[in-house]
Design a protein around this motif. Structure first.
Motif, short mmCIF file in Angstrom:
data_model
loop_
_atom_site.label_atom_id
_atom_site.label_comp_id
_atom_site.label_asym_id
_atom_site.label_seq_id
_atom_site.Cartn_x
_atom_site.Cartn_y
_atom_site.Cartn_z
N THR B 85 0.81 -1.21 0.00
CA THR B 85 0.00 0.00 0.00
C THR B 85 0.85 1.27 0.00
OG1 THR B 85 -1.48 -1.28 1.39
CG2 THR B 85 -1.98 1.07 1.17
N GLN B 86 0.49 2.22 -0.85
CA GLN B 86 1.16 3.53 -0.88
C GLN B 86 0.20 4.58 -0.30
OE1 GLN B 86 4.40 3.87 -2.27
NE2 GLN B 86 4.28 1.63 -2.30
N ASP B 87 0.78 5.68 0.14
CA ASP B 87 -0.03 6.74 0.73
C ASP B 87 0.28 8.09 0.06
OD1 ASP B 87 -1.64 8.23 2.42
OD2 ASP B 87 -0.24 8.17 4.11
N PRO B 88 -0.06 8.22 -1.22
CA PRO B 88 0.36 9.40 -1.98
C PRO B 88 -0.20 10.71 -1.43
CG PRO B 88 -1.27 8.14 -3.22
CD PRO B 88 -0.87 7.30 -2.04
N TYR B 94 -4.51 6.75 7.31
CA TYR B 94 -4.71 5.71 6.29
C TYR B 94 -3.80 4.49 6.52
CZ TYR B 94 -4.63 3.60 1.58
OH TYR B 94 -4.66 2.74 0.52
N GLY B 138 -6.51 0.81 -5.06
CA GLY B 138 -5.50 1.86 -4.96
C GLY B 138 -4.31 1.45 -5.80
N SER B 139 -3.17 2.07 -5.53
CA SER B 139 -2.02 1.80 -6.40
C SER B 139 -1.52 0.36 -6.26
CB SER B 139 -0.90 2.79 -6.13
OG SER B 139 -0.29 2.50 -4.90
N ARG B 169 -10.00 3.40 -4.48
CA ARG B 169 -9.59 3.63 -3.09
C ARG B 169 -9.52 5.13 -2.84
NH1 ARG B 169 -5.86 0.22 -0.11
NH2 ARG B 169 -7.10 -1.42 -1.06
N GLN B 171 -8.84 6.96 -0.35
CA GLN B 171 -7.71 7.50 0.41
C GLN B 171 -6.47 7.76 -0.45
OE1 GLN B 171 -9.59 4.89 1.21
NE2 GLN B 171 -10.03 4.79 3.40
N GLU B 172 -6.46 7.21 -1.66
CA GLU B 172 -5.31 7.45 -2.53
C GLU B 172 -5.64 8.41 -3.67
OE1 GLU B 172 -3.01 3.96 -3.61
OE2 GLU B 172 -3.58 2.98 -1.74
N SER B 176 -5.59 6.57 -7.47
CA SER B 176 -6.52 5.44 -7.64
C SER B 176 -7.21 5.51 -8.99
CB SER B 176 -7.61 5.46 -6.57
OG SER B 176 -7.04 5.32 -5.31
#
Lengths: 264, 281
Positions: B85-88, B94, B138-139, B169, B171-172, B176
């Motif tokens: 999981t990434q958090d861009p 998150y 997401g990514s 997603r 949050q991204e 996303s």
């Protein structure tokens, strides 16, 4: 509004202004002899998407845009710029036509999202968007996509896969509206202002993410303040980039486009 | 999902001495089918591929259970396991939420992909998992699926993707949205290579996943009575300001409107997929 830097929410407001120039304003200002073509040859003609053939400094091109209204009456007619599946299918038909006749494609994105109605679901809204995205990724002609106002969700992406993605300075581009985002993640749609900041939806943010390639400057109070300048700058951008893209072979063009999205 | 149902039952129904089943439900041995209201012994439900023995309702499956049901034992080799999981957006809370979920679900992300065999037929398989942030893309999900598609191209293998997703997603953010373009353009490449892609829609498949790879199969299958659509039912109801008719956006509705090829019951899924692969050899 401050003269230096606007907040994300201020830009959302500017992007949505009813006075803001719409797709047809840009089409008429940038191109000559626009002939609008209608219908998806399947179900109907969606007025939320306009498209046709025009000339760019004498070169035939295909232009497509999500069209919002400039007053309440026109907005109802245009469904507030929210396309139905037949709108996306019309766009795809015109893009395939462009490929057949080797015409570059320019698209203008301005939508709160694909229309979430019963008919849209019955006629396959998801399939229509998916198909456009897939087909645009392999079209063998240059594609330039311009986000002029609101670029929201899959409804925007359905005509926004291309070789160059450019945004006007006050346009926004996001996964969904800040109101929708706030209602899902903060369980409170009134927190849209806060959401707009968190979502990183401004042209500047998206340039940092490498989601878009370039930004076209706007006057202090939005594109309508000096439409002549904004549309002239945008025209220059389109002309220069089509010239560059036309130098690539079809194979190079499609491979480069694949790499662009592969890295996202 | 099943745990949720148990909780629901526990809070709704009073446990009486006469109702021993309900007492057992307190310790999670029984579940109530939310369609026919039958109380089912959990082990019986799992033995029956998580399909209600009484009414045939297909319960939602974890990716682990789905893979176990489908794949020839010992053949699954995972692809893209190291993609995390990434958090861009650097979205508050998150990654913490993801860590908690990983612990709870024992899975790393909302999709698991791999090379495997079904009835001896080799393929690349991707299975989404609704227990992980509603199977949202997401990514990491987009990247894992793209790697799976590219693996299919490289090895000239058929591709099967089991979809279950609430959509992109959130949050991204915009990253996303771009996964829709990334996965769809990889499918275009797979098409150019002349390879078979079967997508299987399960309950629920909505939003950005419906508007990308889920709708792009050469053959699109669905499990019975799954919710499948672009906009969620609540969003549509808010737009049209009325209740949707029963069965709107169900698999059966989509079959009738021409958007899926076939509804396949879980017990027939293995055989159907293997047969379709053989027909494309």
């Amino acid at each position: 509004m401050s003269a230096t830097k606007k907040t994300a929410w201020e830009r959302v407001q500017l992007a949505r202004q009813i006075e803001r120039p719409k797709a047809l304003d840009y089409i008429n200002a940038i191109f000559d002899n626009f002939i609008e073509l209608h219908g998806d040859r399947n179900f109907g003609d969606d007025k939320a998407i306009v498209g046709g053939i025009a000339e760019l400094n004498g070169m035939p091109v295909t232009v497509i845009g999500e069209q919002k209204g400039k007053n309440a009456k026109e907005n109802i007619e245009r469904n507030f710029g929210m396309p139905n599946p037949e709108g996306y299918r019309k766009a795809l038909r015109l893009m395939k036509q462009a490929e057949k006749f080797n015409r570059p494609i320019i698209t203008f994105i301005d939508t709160p999202g694909a229309y979430p109605g019963m008919g849209a679901e019955e006629r396959g809204q998801g399939e229509a968007i998916a198909k456009n995205i897939l087909e645009m990724s392999v079209l063998k002609v240059p594609i330039i996509c311009v986000v002029i106002g609101e670029g929201s969700s899959g409804g925007a992406l359905a005509i926004a896969v291309g070789d160059k993605i450019v945004m006007l300075e006050n346009a926004v581009y996001s996964i969904l509206s800040p109101e929708g985002f706030a209602s899902i993640l903060y369980k409170d749609s009134s927190k849209a202002k806060e959401a707009a900041e968190d979502m990183k939806l401004t042209a500047e943010d998206l340039k940092k993410f490498n989601i878009i390639d370039d930004i076209i400057k706007e006057p202090e109070n939005g594109a309508q303040e000096d439409f002549e300048k904004v549309s002239t700058d945008l025209k220059k951008y389109i002309v220069t980039n089509i010239k560059k893209l036309k130098k690539l072979s079809k194979e190079e063009l499609v491979n480069k486009r694949y790499e662009k999205y592969r890295n996202m | 999902m099943i745990i949720d149902k148990v909780k629901k039952v526990n809070s709704e129904e009073k446990v009486t001495k006469r109702n021993e089943k309900a007492a057992d439900m307190m310790i999670g041995k029984w579940v109530k089918c939310d369609r026919c209201k039958e109380i089912i012994y959990k082990e019986d439900l799992h033995k029956n591929l998580s399909v209600c023995p009484n009414c045939g309702k297909h319960f939602r499956l974890s990716s682990r259970r789905r893979i176990n049901q489908l794949v020839d034992e010992g053949t699954f080799e995972e692809i893209g396991k190291d993609i995390v999981t990434q958090d861009p957006l650097e979205f508050k809370g998150y990654l913490k939420k993801v860590e908690l979920l990983k612990e709870k679900t024992k899975i790393e992300e909302a999709v698991k992909c791999g090379i495997c065999e079904i009835e001896g037929e080799k393929l690349v398989l991707g299975v989404m998992d609704g227990n992980f942030l509603m199977g949202s893309m997401g990514s990491a999900v987009g990247e894992r699926i793209t790697l799976a598609i590219e693996m299919a191209i490289e090895k000239k293998l058929p591709l099967v993707l089991f979809c279950v997703s609430g959509g992109a997603r959130m949050q991204e953010g915009i990253i996303s949205l771009m996964q829709m373009a990334k996965t769809s353009s990889a499918i275009a490449k797979l098409n150019n290579a002349g390879l078979l892609y079967i997508s299987v829609l399960t309950d629920p498949t909505t939003g950005g996943v419906t508007a990308s790879f889920a709708s792009l199969g050469d053959i699109i299958l669905a499990e019975p009575n799954a919710l499948i659509g672009f906009a969620g039912p609540r969003v549509i109801e808010q737009t049209i300001k009325q209740k949707l008719p029963e069965g709107f956006q169900s698999s059966e509705f989509l079959l009738e409107h021409g958007f899926i090829d076939k509804i396949v019951e879980r017990k027939d899924m293995r055989e159907t997929i293997a047969q379709l692969i053989r027909l494309h050899k």
